[in-house]
Design a protein around this motif. Sequence first.
Motif, PDB file in Angstrom:
ATOM      1  N   ALA A  41       0.854  -1.191   0.000  1.00  0.00           N
ATOM      2  CA  ALA A  41       0.000   0.000   0.000  1.00  0.00           C
ATOM      3  C   ALA A  41       0.888   1.240   0.000  1.00  0.00           C
ATOM      4  O   ALA A  41       1.861   1.325   0.754  1.00  0.00           O
ATOM      5  CB  ALA A  41      -0.910  -0.011   1.220  1.00  0.00           C
ATOM      6  N   GLU A  42       0.565   2.187  -0.859  1.00  0.00           N
ATOM      7  CA  GLU A  42       1.410   3.370  -1.017  1.00  0.00           C
ATOM      8  C   GLU A  42       0.562   4.622  -0.846  1.00  0.00           C
ATOM      9  O   GLU A  42      -0.544   4.720  -1.397  1.00  0.00           O
ATOM     10  CB  GLU A  42       2.071   3.375  -2.393  1.00  0.00           C
ATOM     11  CG  GLU A  42       3.162   4.407  -2.553  1.00  0.00           C
ATOM     12  CD  GLU A  42       3.967   4.215  -3.834  1.00  0.00           C
ATOM     13  OE1 GLU A  42       4.983   4.919  -3.984  1.00  0.00           O
ATOM     14  OE2 GLU A  42       3.574   3.386  -4.666  1.00  0.00           O
ATOM     15  N   VAL A  43       1.083   5.579  -0.095  1.00  0.00           N
ATOM     16  CA  VAL A  43       0.285   6.750   0.252  1.00  0.00           C
ATOM     17  C   VAL A  43       1.156   7.999   0.277  1.00  0.00           C
ATOM     18  O   VAL A  43       2.353   7.947   0.584  1.00  0.00           O
ATOM     19  CB  VAL A  43      -0.405   6.530   1.622  1.00  0.00           C
ATOM     20  CG1 VAL A  43       0.619   6.437   2.741  1.00  0.00           C
ATOM     21  CG2 VAL A  43      -1.423   7.606   1.928  1.00  0.00           C
ATOM     22  N   LEU A  44       0.543   9.130  -0.100  1.00  0.00           N
ATOM     23  CA  LEU A  44       1.168  10.439  -0.015  1.00  0.00           C
ATOM     24  C   LEU A  44       0.421  11.252   1.036  1.00  0.00           C
ATOM     25  O   LEU A  44      -0.803  11.398   0.957  1.00  0.00           O
ATOM     26  CB  LEU A  44       1.095  11.154  -1.371  1.00  0.00           C
ATOM     27  CG  LEU A  44       1.518  12.631  -1.415  1.00  0.00           C
ATOM     28  CD1 LEU A  44       2.989  12.800  -1.080  1.00  0.00           C
ATOM     29  CD2 LEU A  44       1.202  13.240  -2.784  1.00  0.00           C
ATOM     30  N   LEU A  45       1.147  11.769   2.023  1.00  0.00           N
ATOM     31  CA  LEU A  45       0.580  12.649   3.039  1.00  0.00           C
ATOM     32  C   LEU A  45       1.035  14.073   2.754  1.00  0.00           C
ATOM     33  O   LEU A  45       2.230  14.332   2.597  1.00  0.00           O
ATOM     34  CB  LEU A  45       1.048  12.253   4.440  1.00  0.00           C
ATOM     35  CG  LEU A  45       0.814  10.821   4.914  1.00  0.00           C
ATOM     36  CD1 LEU A  45       1.281  10.674   6.360  1.00  0.00           C
ATOM     37  CD2 LEU A  45      -0.656  10.432   4.786  1.00  0.00           C
ATOM     38  N   MET A  46       0.083  14.993   2.716  1.00  0.00           N
ATOM     39  CA  MET A  46       0.389  16.400   2.476  1.00  0.00           C
ATOM     40  C   MET A  46      -0.122  17.208   3.668  1.00  0.00           C
ATOM     41  O   MET A  46      -1.320  17.469   3.781  1.00  0.00           O
ATOM     42  CB  MET A  46      -0.265  16.873   1.169  1.00  0.00           C
ATOM     43  CG  MET A  46       0.350  16.228  -0.066  1.00  0.00           C
ATOM     44  SD  MET A  46      -0.635  16.442  -1.576  1.00  0.00           S
ATOM     45  CE  MET A  46      -1.867  15.136  -1.344  1.00  0.00           C
ATOM     46  N   GLU A  47       0.776  17.560   4.567  1.00  0.00           N
ATOM     47  CA  GLU A  47       0.414  18.375   5.730  1.00  0.00           C
ATOM     48  C   GLU A  47       0.580  19.841   5.348  1.00  0.00           C
ATOM     49  O   GLU A  47       1.671  20.270   4.951  1.00  0.00           O
ATOM     50  CB  GLU A  47       1.298  18.036   6.932  1.00  0.00           C
ATOM     51  CG  GLU A  47       0.974  18.913   8.137  1.00  0.00           C
ATOM     52  CD  GLU A  47       1.837  18.660   9.351  1.00  0.00           C
ATOM     53  OE1 GLU A  47       1.972  19.600  10.176  1.00  0.00           O
ATOM     54  OE2 GLU A  47       2.370  17.543   9.494  1.00  0.00           O
ATOM     55  N   VAL A  48      -0.485  20.606   5.499  1.00  0.00           N
ATOM     56  CA  VAL A  48      -0.503  22.002   5.040  1.00  0.00           C
ATOM     57  C   VAL A  48      -1.254  22.883   6.029  1.00  0.00           C
ATOM     58  O   VAL A  48      -2.152  22.403   6.746  1.00  0.00           O
ATOM     59  CB  VAL A  48      -1.172  22.124   3.649  1.00  0.00           C
ATOM     60  CG1 VAL A  48      -0.371  21.387   2.591  1.00  0.00           C
ATOM     61  CG2 VAL A  48      -2.615  21.625   3.691  1.00  0.00           C
ATOM     62  N   PRO A  49      -0.933  24.188   6.073  1.00  0.00           N
ATOM     63  CA  PRO A  49      -1.748  25.121   6.849  1.00  0.00           C
ATOM     64  C   PRO A  49      -3.176  25.158   6.313  1.00  0.00           C
ATOM     65  O   PRO A  49      -3.405  25.094   5.099  1.00  0.00           O
ATOM     66  CB  PRO A  49      -1.047  26.468   6.643  1.00  0.00           C
ATOM     67  CG  PRO A  49       0.367  26.118   6.304  1.00  0.00           C
ATOM     68  CD  PRO A  49       0.258  24.858   5.495  1.00  0.00           C
ATOM     69  N   MET A  50      -4.128  25.287   7.230  1.00  0.00           N
ATOM     70  CA  MET A  50      -5.531  25.320   6.813  1.00  0.00           C
ATOM     71  C   MET A  50      -6.013  26.732   6.519  1.00  0.00           C
ATOM     72  O   MET A  50      -7.062  26.926   5.916  1.00  0.00           O
ATOM     73  CB  MET A  50      -6.406  24.683   7.902  1.00  0.00           C
ATOM     74  CG  MET A  50      -6.133  23.193   8.098  1.00  0.00           C
ATOM     75  SD  MET A  50      -6.278  22.238   6.554  1.00  0.00           S
ATOM     76  CE  MET A  50      -8.046  22.358   6.252  1.00  0.00           C
ATOM     77  N   SER A  51      -5.273  27.785   7.001  1.00  0.00           N
ATOM     78  CA  SER A  51      -5.687  29.155   6.687  1.00  0.00           C
ATOM     79  C   SER A  51      -4.901  29.686   5.517  1.00  0.00           C
ATOM     80  O   SER A  51      -3.695  29.522   5.460  1.00  0.00           O
ATOM     81  CB  SER A  51      -5.516  30.098   7.869  1.00  0.00           C
ATOM     82  OG  SER A  51      -4.960  29.503   8.929  1.00  0.00           O
ATOM     83  N   LEU A  52      -5.637  30.319   4.588  1.00  0.00           N
ATOM     84  CA  LEU A  52      -4.997  30.865   3.387  1.00  0.00           C
ATOM     85  C   LEU A  52      -4.250  32.145   3.730  1.00  0.00           C
ATOM     86  O   LEU A  52      -4.607  32.847   4.657  1.00  0.00           O
ATOM     87  CB  LEU A  52      -6.062  31.143   2.329  1.00  0.00           C
ATOM     88  CG  LEU A  52      -6.870  29.934   1.843  1.00  0.00           C
ATOM     89  CD1 LEU A  52      -7.952  30.368   0.888  1.00  0.00           C
ATOM     90  CD2 LEU A  52      -5.942  28.928   1.159  1.00  0.00           C
TER      91      LEU A  52
END
Length: 239
Positions: A228-239
């Motif tokens: 199983a292969e996965v990409l996690l993208m952690e990002v700020p939620m406020s623009l």
Amino acid sequence: MENSVLHRANTRGHAHHGWLNSYHSFSFSSYYNPERMNFGVLRVLNDDTVDAGMGFGAHPHRNMEIVSIPLEGALEHQDNIGNVTTIRHGDIQVMSAGTGVQHSEYNHRKDSLVKFLQIWIIPNQQNVTPRYDQQTLKIADRHNRFQQILSPSESDEGVWIYQDAWFHLGRFDKDFKTLYTLKKEGNGVYVFVLNGNIAINQQELSDRDGYGLWDISSFDFTAHSQDAEVLLMEVPMSL
């Protein structure tokens, strides 16, 4: 309290241009869904397949962090700031468009498809000097772990961007379990399944499903299929 949004693979936008077959997790080009404009500062996640010898002619970008992750084949990049390169599966490419840059992308091979993810992140600095970088990653380093491939820091693992974002890739054995802890308070994580079946907390996901979580500090990850292969993208939620 945890918040989440589920985007099943078959609910994505789709455009087939003959030479290009593209699936859009968020509104892009002729695909417009007001409920799927972005996930925090993650603005574009396109899952692209380009025919042999075909590609995108020179086109401009401004004030966007553009990340390309080849999944299969080789992608040739040229831009107006002096870069002529080829990226392949195992590489990651980043371009800070800043004050403006033009680039083209072509399938480097005449006999096979190229598949890649095109990701746009809204930056935390405007009008920076355009820059380009790419790195070759050690695929073995993501076996049963989340390999960091992008961060806000030049001195950290992977490429860096003008944003408090962290990307990780992982490939897992069946039944492997781990915990992902967010790097920064206030961030969210958009999980994109490249292959196989997984669970995030209690949510079951499969090929090309997307799942966003926020108002959390960590989450449980379980692989339900081999490789199983996965990409996690952690990002700020406020623009």
